[in-house]
Design an enzyme around this catalytic site. Structure first.
Site, PDB file in Angstrom:
ATOM      1  N   GLU A  94     -45.075 -21.630 -22.694  1.00 28.61           N
ATOM      2  CA  GLU A  94     -44.814 -21.434 -24.035  1.00 28.61           C
ATOM      3  C   GLU A  94     -45.444 -20.427 -24.755  1.00 28.61           C
ATOM      4  O   GLU A  94     -46.949 -21.115 -24.309  1.00 28.61           O
ATOM      5  CB  GLU A  94     -45.009 -23.411 -25.035  1.00 28.61           C
ATOM      6  CG  GLU A  94     -43.871 -23.940 -24.558  1.00 28.61           C
ATOM      7  CD  GLU A  94     -44.150 -25.572 -24.457  1.00 28.61           C
ATOM      8  OE1 GLU A  94     -44.817 -25.512 -26.032  1.00 28.61           O
ATOM      9  OE2 GLU A  94     -43.917 -26.322 -24.027  1.00 28.61           O
ATOM     10  N   CYS A 142     -50.686 -18.263 -30.179  1.00 28.84           N
ATOM     11  CA  CYS A 142     -50.991 -19.597 -29.045  1.00 28.84           C
ATOM     12  C   CYS A 142     -50.859 -18.932 -27.935  1.00 28.84           C
ATOM     13  O   CYS A 142     -49.348 -19.287 -27.755  1.00 28.84           O
ATOM     14  CB  CYS A 142     -50.935 -20.708 -29.734  1.00 28.84           C
ATOM     15  SG  CYS A 142     -51.520 -22.118 -28.027  1.00 28.84           S
ATOM     16  N   CYS A 183     -51.061 -27.662 -15.896  1.00 28.44           N
ATOM     17  CA  CYS A 183     -52.412 -28.311 -16.111  1.00 28.44           C
ATOM     18  C   CYS A 183     -52.598 -29.061 -15.096  1.00 28.44           C
ATOM     19  O   CYS A 183     -51.827 -30.201 -14.958  1.00 28.44           O
ATOM     20  CB  CYS A 183     -52.407 -28.073 -17.996  1.00 28.44           C
ATOM     21  SG  CYS A 183     -54.969 -28.475 -18.173  1.00 28.44           S
ATOM     22  N   CYS A 221     -55.862 -34.696 -19.356  1.00 26.51           N
ATOM     23  CA  CYS A 221     -56.084 -35.914 -20.548  1.00 26.51           C
ATOM     24  C   CYS A 221     -54.749 -36.075 -21.046  1.00 26.51           C
ATOM     25  O   CYS A 221     -54.122 -36.041 -21.264  1.00 26.51           O
ATOM     26  CB  CYS A 221     -56.485 -34.412 -21.577  1.00 26.51           C
ATOM     27  SG  CYS A 221     -57.810 -33.246 -21.700  1.00 26.51           S
ATOM     28  N   CYS A 247     -52.259 -34.973 -23.584  1.00 26.96           N
ATOM     29  CA  CYS A 247     -51.860 -33.944 -23.463  1.00 26.96           C
ATOM     30  C   CYS A 247     -50.958 -34.148 -22.792  1.00 26.96           C
ATOM     31  O   CYS A 247     -50.389 -34.050 -21.861  1.00 26.96           O
ATOM     32  CB  CYS A 247     -52.478 -33.071 -23.059  1.00 26.96           C
ATOM     33  SG  CYS A 247     -52.385 -31.200 -23.123  1.00 26.96           S
ATOM     34  N   GLU A 249     -55.810 -24.790 -18.439  1.00 26.86           N
ATOM     35  CA  GLU A 249     -57.070 -24.459 -18.670  1.00 26.86           C
ATOM     36  C   GLU A 249     -57.791 -23.210 -18.593  1.00 26.86           C
ATOM     37  O   GLU A 249     -57.665 -22.805 -17.287  1.00 26.86           O
ATOM     38  CB  GLU A 249     -57.738 -25.773 -17.844  1.00 26.86           C
ATOM     39  CG  GLU A 249     -59.037 -25.490 -18.109  1.00 26.86           C
ATOM     40  CD  GLU A 249     -60.099 -25.600 -19.138  1.00 26.86           C
ATOM     41  OE1 GLU A 249     -59.714 -26.582 -20.278  1.00 26.86           O
ATOM     42  OE2 GLU A 249     -61.236 -24.427 -19.005  1.00 26.86           O
ATOM     43  N   SER A 290     -63.043 -28.804 -26.904  1.00 26.65           N
ATOM     44  CA  SER A 290     -62.026 -29.962 -26.751  1.00 26.65           C
ATOM     45  C   SER A 290     -63.159 -31.090 -26.315  1.00 26.65           C
ATOM     46  O   SER A 290     -62.854 -31.030 -25.415  1.00 26.65           O
ATOM     47  CB  SER A 290     -61.075 -29.885 -25.960  1.00 26.65           C
ATOM     48  OG  SER A 290     -59.899 -28.361 -26.177  1.00 26.65           O
ATOM     49  N   LEU A 291     -63.503 -31.189 -27.264  1.00 24.09           N
ATOM     50  CA  LEU A 291     -64.484 -32.605 -27.452  1.00 24.09           C
ATOM     51  C   LEU A 291     -63.964 -34.024 -27.460  1.00 24.09           C
ATOM     52  O   LEU A 291     -63.618 -34.475 -26.188  1.00 24.09           O
ATOM     53  CB  LEU A 291     -65.463 -32.299 -28.664  1.00 24.09           C
ATOM     54  CG  LEU A 291     -66.954 -33.564 -27.951  1.00 24.09           C
ATOM     55  CD1 LEU A 291     -67.856 -32.710 -26.511  1.00 24.09           C
ATOM     56  CD2 LEU A 291     -68.550 -32.974 -28.976  1.00 24.09           C
ATOM     57  N   CYS A 322     -49.386 -28.296 -27.810  1.00 23.92           N
ATOM     58  CA  CYS A 322     -48.968 -27.752 -26.642  1.00 23.92           C
ATOM     59  C   CYS A 322     -47.900 -29.095 -25.153  1.00 23.92           C
ATOM     60  O   CYS A 322     -48.635 -29.845 -25.412  1.00 23.92           O
ATOM     61  CB  CYS A 322     -50.746 -27.860 -25.598  1.00 23.92           C
ATOM     62  SG  CYS A 322     -51.789 -28.030 -26.459  1.00 23.92           S
TER      63      CYS A 322
HETATM   64  N1  SAH Z   1     -57.118 -26.886 -21.535  1.00 23.69           N
HETATM   65  C1  SAH Z   1     -57.669 -25.496 -22.713  1.00 23.69           C
HETATM   66  C2  SAH Z   1     -57.077 -25.514 -23.996  1.00 23.69           C
HETATM   67  C3  SAH Z   1     -55.667 -25.856 -24.259  1.00 23.69           C
HETATM   68  S1  SAH Z   1     -55.036 -27.406 -24.965  1.00 23.69           S
HETATM   69  C4  SAH Z   1     -57.955 -27.420 -23.870  1.00 23.69           C
HETATM   70  O1  SAH Z   1     -58.722 -27.969 -23.687  1.00 23.69           O
HETATM   71  O2  SAH Z   1     -58.719 -26.826 -24.764  1.00 23.69           O
HETATM   72  C5  SAH Z   1     -55.164 -26.883 -26.906  1.00 23.69           C
HETATM   73  C6  SAH Z   1     -56.072 -27.102 -27.979  1.00 23.69           C
HETATM   74  O3  SAH Z   1     -55.167 -28.893 -28.165  1.00 23.69           O
HETATM   75  C7  SAH Z   1     -56.845 -28.778 -26.968  1.00 23.69           C
HETATM   76  O4  SAH Z   1     -58.111 -29.404 -27.954  1.00 23.69           O
HETATM   77  C8  SAH Z   1     -56.696 -29.833 -26.597  1.00 23.69           C
HETATM   78  O5  SAH Z   1     -57.120 -31.087 -26.390  1.00 23.69           O
HETATM   79  C9  SAH Z   1     -55.572 -30.301 -27.721  1.00 23.69           C
HETATM   80  N2  SAH Z   1     -54.296 -31.147 -27.470  1.00 23.69           N
HETATM   81  C10 SAH Z   1     -53.739 -31.321 -26.452  1.00 23.69           C
HETATM   82  N3  SAH Z   1     -52.323 -32.380 -26.613  1.00 23.69           N
HETATM   83  C11 SAH Z   1     -53.145 -32.335 -28.211  1.00 23.69           C
HETATM   84  C12 SAH Z   1     -52.357 -33.819 -29.212  1.00 23.69           C
HETATM   85  N4  SAH Z   1     -51.392 -34.267 -28.820  1.00 23.69           N
HETATM   86  N5  SAH Z   1     -52.656 -33.772 -29.874  1.00 23.69           N
HETATM   87  C13 SAH Z   1     -53.406 -33.200 -30.637  1.00 23.69           C
HETATM   88  N6  SAH Z   1     -54.646 -32.011 -30.059  1.00 23.69           N
HETATM   89  C14 SAH Z   1     -53.909 -31.498 -29.442  1.00 23.69           C
END
Ligand code: SAH
Length: 347
Positions: free
Chosen positions: A90, A103, A110, A114, A117, A158, A212-213, A330
């Protein structure tokens, strides 16, 4: 096996033309055509038919097929693309005051796991090649007839888990002979792979690192982001500090607010303690309930969280959520298609 010519760096393409034709300038012509989205060497009108044929013996030019395109009310456009092997990824095009931002995905699926996600359900299928990452920028600009000025590596995957291909892509998208987007207009987002952050600090690319904290401590982070078990909080923040010291570039922290999980006043206070004094910016994002199990924090709670960060001396904004009506978070569209095909529906 022929390789995708878009995987080559500009300098490698030059080398190829010098060795084969003693004509370095051909690299400039071909690289430009590729950045415009041609899909055959025959379309490159300033090279001979013979050279076009020879090039197609050595290389192929990758293409992206639009499987689905959705336009949201706020003009966010989401593309579900099919790669040459049938896998799907995407890309999302967003319109901001300062221009068009895209984006993009870096992997098919992945492995980071998480819990909030959608991209990680089903794991990683494969890494994207450098040319396939670049194609998202090239073909989206072509499909929409726009100039893209900003890139965020925040789509599926990632980026630091596909390090070499991502660096190769960054060099090519930045190259003045092609798409030519400045590193300052590119953000790379990571869930916190410490070794990758340390490597990236050495690359001399003035891009924005986004972390992404999503939690104020290991206890909460371990529950939502399994990567935290490998790279705990203090190690991650250590790497961010080294990155800051080496590059001098302000770092972004993404903090997705999940109702009653990480959005309480004590969490804001703890976050302040960790980030105080760091050259950084905190992006607060209401969680998109992509996987159905988590609720976003209420707006009042989000504002309160932001106020606490601000009064704690941090720079914090609430991210505008774009494209919620078109599954723009995402991995959502890819997953929706996957579900449909499993259920035997036609698209
Ligand atoms: N793997 C990388 C980049 C892809 S995710 C990373 O983790 O940063 C891009 C951003 O979208 C990250 O900050 C991720 O935590 C966030 N994200 C993923 N799923 C989400 C959701 N359901 N709601 C809000 N943010 C989300």
């Amino acid at each position: 096996m022929k390789q995708n010519i878009k995987n080559l760096l500009y300098t490698e393409l030059e080398e190829y033309f010098v060795q084969k034709y003693r004509q370095k300038f051909r690299a400039k012509q071909v690289f430009k055509w590729l950045s415009l989205g041609v899909t055959s060497f025959a379309q490159m009108t300033d090279i001979s038919k013979k050279m076009a044929e020879e090039l197609s013996e050595d290389f192929f030019i990758s293409d992206l097929k639009i499987l689905r395109k959705e336009t949201s009310k706020d003009k966010t456009v989401k593309f579900l693309y099919e790669l040459s092997d049938g896998n799907t990824i995407e890309s999302v095009l967003m319109q901001y005051k300062h221009g068009m931002s895209i984006c993009i995905s870096t992997q098919v699926g992945c492995n980071m796991g998480c819990t909030f996600c959608a991209s990680t359900v089903g794991g990683k299928v494969r890494d994207l090649e450098a040319g396939e990452i670049l194609d998202q920028v090239i073909f989206t600009a072509k499909a929409e007839g726009v100039r893209i000025s900003n890139i965020v590596l925040m789509g599926i995957g990632e980026p630091l888990d596909n390090y070499d291909n991502v660096i190769r892509f960054l060099k090519n998208v930045n190259d003045e002979h092609g798409v030519n987007i400045g590193y300052r207009h590119i953000s790379l987002s990571t869930c916190g792979l410490v070794d990758g952050i340390d490597r990236l600090a050495q690359e001399n690319m003035p891009l924005t690192l986004s972390i992404s904290l999503h939690a104020p401590n290991d206890g909460i982070r371990n529950k939502t982001m399994p990567v935290s078990k490998k790279y705990p909080y203090h190690e991650l923040l250590g790497a961010v500090k080294r990155y800051l010291a080496k590059t001098g570039r302000r770092v972004s922290f993404e903090y997705t607010l999940i109702k009653d999980v990480n959005d309480r006043p004590e969490h804001a206070r703890e976050l302040c303690q960790h980030l105080k004094g760091m050259l950084c910016h905190v992006n607060l994002i209401p969680v998109n309930p992509a996987r159905g199990t988590m609720a976003p924090s209420e707006l009042k709670r989000i504002r309160q969280f932001q106020e606490m960060l601000l009064s704690g001396g941090l720079n914090a904004t609430v991210r505008r959520t774009l494209g919620t009506d078109i599954n723009a978070a995402c991995g959502q569209l890819r997953r929706a298609e996957f579900q449909k095909s499993k259920e035997g529906e036609t698209v």
